[in-house]
Design a protein around this motif. Structure first.
Motif, short mmCIF file in Angstrom:
data_model
loop_
_atom_site.label_atom_id
_atom_site.label_comp_id
_atom_site.label_asym_id
_atom_site.label_seq_id
_atom_site.Cartn_x
_atom_site.Cartn_y
_atom_site.Cartn_z
N GLN A 38 0.82 -1.22 0.00
CA GLN A 38 0.00 0.00 0.00
C GLN A 38 0.85 1.26 0.00
O GLN A 38 0.32 2.37 0.05
N ARG A 39 2.17 1.08 -0.04
CA ARG A 39 3.14 2.17 -0.13
C ARG A 39 3.12 3.08 1.09
O ARG A 39 3.50 4.26 1.01
N ARG A 40 2.68 2.54 2.22
CA ARG A 40 2.81 3.28 3.47
C ARG A 40 4.23 3.16 4.01
O ARG A 40 4.69 3.99 4.77
N THR A 41 4.92 2.08 3.63
CA THR A 41 6.31 1.86 4.01
C THR A 41 7.20 2.31 2.86
O THR A 41 7.06 1.83 1.73
N GLN A 42 8.14 3.21 3.15
CA GLN A 42 9.02 3.72 2.10
C GLN A 42 10.33 2.95 2.01
O GLN A 42 10.91 2.83 0.94
N ILE A 43 10.81 2.46 3.16
CA ILE A 43 12.03 1.66 3.18
C ILE A 43 11.77 0.39 3.98
O ILE A 43 11.33 0.47 5.13
N LEU A 44 12.05 -0.74 3.38
CA LEU A 44 11.91 -2.03 4.06
C LEU A 44 13.30 -2.62 4.25
O LEU A 44 14.04 -2.82 3.28
N ILE A 45 13.65 -2.89 5.50
CA ILE A 45 14.95 -3.46 5.83
C ILE A 45 14.71 -4.86 6.40
O ILE A 45 13.85 -5.04 7.26
#
Length: 236
Positions: A38-45
């Motif tokens: 949903q593109r609420r997270t900009q960076i996923l680590i």
């Protein structure tokens, strides 16, 4: 540490970490993936789990840290697995309409696994790996049995491993072969010291018979400290 460093760059960016610690609760895994989709997270680590089978159309940049780490594992499949991991993780970028980019952190950029992954060139990887395995009689050119010898006493573990390796060598008929004994990569686990031996041969029946008959010569106490792994998935 990676998450903390990323937050210092811009405190307003939405950053989520996905690993064993953050996915322990029920449905936590799905919630994290939903936030990315949903593109609420900009960076996923995350660890390797974020590179397996997920479709993130909005991701256009993938960074792979310490790409050399998997090549340091003492396993003949390390090169192949490194290539597969890099290719798989890199495939998360550019799955939508926008092109993707991949950045790889490595201390050995000229290693053939890194170059093969960069160029999507499995054939070059195969041409290097094939003779290396064939010369040593490793799969797919041979069969393996990994013997793990453990003891709560360090010296005893080594002595029992050396005795078993010696018996195997005495009873080996070419092309049966032995590698080791050597300390296991995880040398001490739960209070027990670990040594390993790799038995090899082109005929699985002859290989298994040789190993089983040799172990039968040991005392019950010695046999109790041996773990047998036929066709081991890894050597660690």
């Amino acid at each position: 540490q990676v998450e903390a460093a990323a937050r210092l760059l811009d405190p307003d960016i939405s950053i989520v970490r996905m690993d064993r610690d953050t996915t322990r609760q029920r449905r936590a895994h799905q919630q994290i993936l939903k936030g990315v989709q949903q593109r609420r997270t900009q960076i996923l680590i995350g660890t390797q789990m974020i590179g397996k089978g997920h479709d993130f159309p909005g991701i256009t940049l993938v960074g792979i840290l310490s790409a050399d780490a998997s090549m340091q594992i003492p396993d003949f499949r390390a090169g192949e697995r490194t290539y597969a991991l890099l290719t798989q993780v890199a495939g998360r970028a550019g799955r939508g309409d926008r092109p993707g980019h991949v950045m790889v952190q490595t201390y050995n950029p000229e290693h053939y696994c890194i170059l093969a992954a960069r160029n999507h060139d499995y054939e070059s990887l195969y041409q290097i790996e094939r003779p290396l395995r064939e010369t040593r009689g490793l799969p797919p050119f041979g069969f393996l049995v990994l013997l793990l010898i453990t003891s709560s006493h360090e010296r005893q573990a080594q002595e029992r491993a050396e005795r078993l390796a010696g018996l195997l060598l005495e009873r080996a008929v070419s092309p049966l072969a032995v590698e080791g004994p050597a300390p296991a990569p995880l040398y001490r686990l739960k209070g027990r010291y670990r040594w390993q031996i790799l038995a090899k041969g082109p005929d699985p029946s002859a290989l298994h018979h040789w190993v089983n008959e040799t172990i039968a010569l040991l005392s019950p106490a010695e046999q109790a400290g041996i773990e047998i792994d036929v066709d081991p998935v890894d050597l660690c």
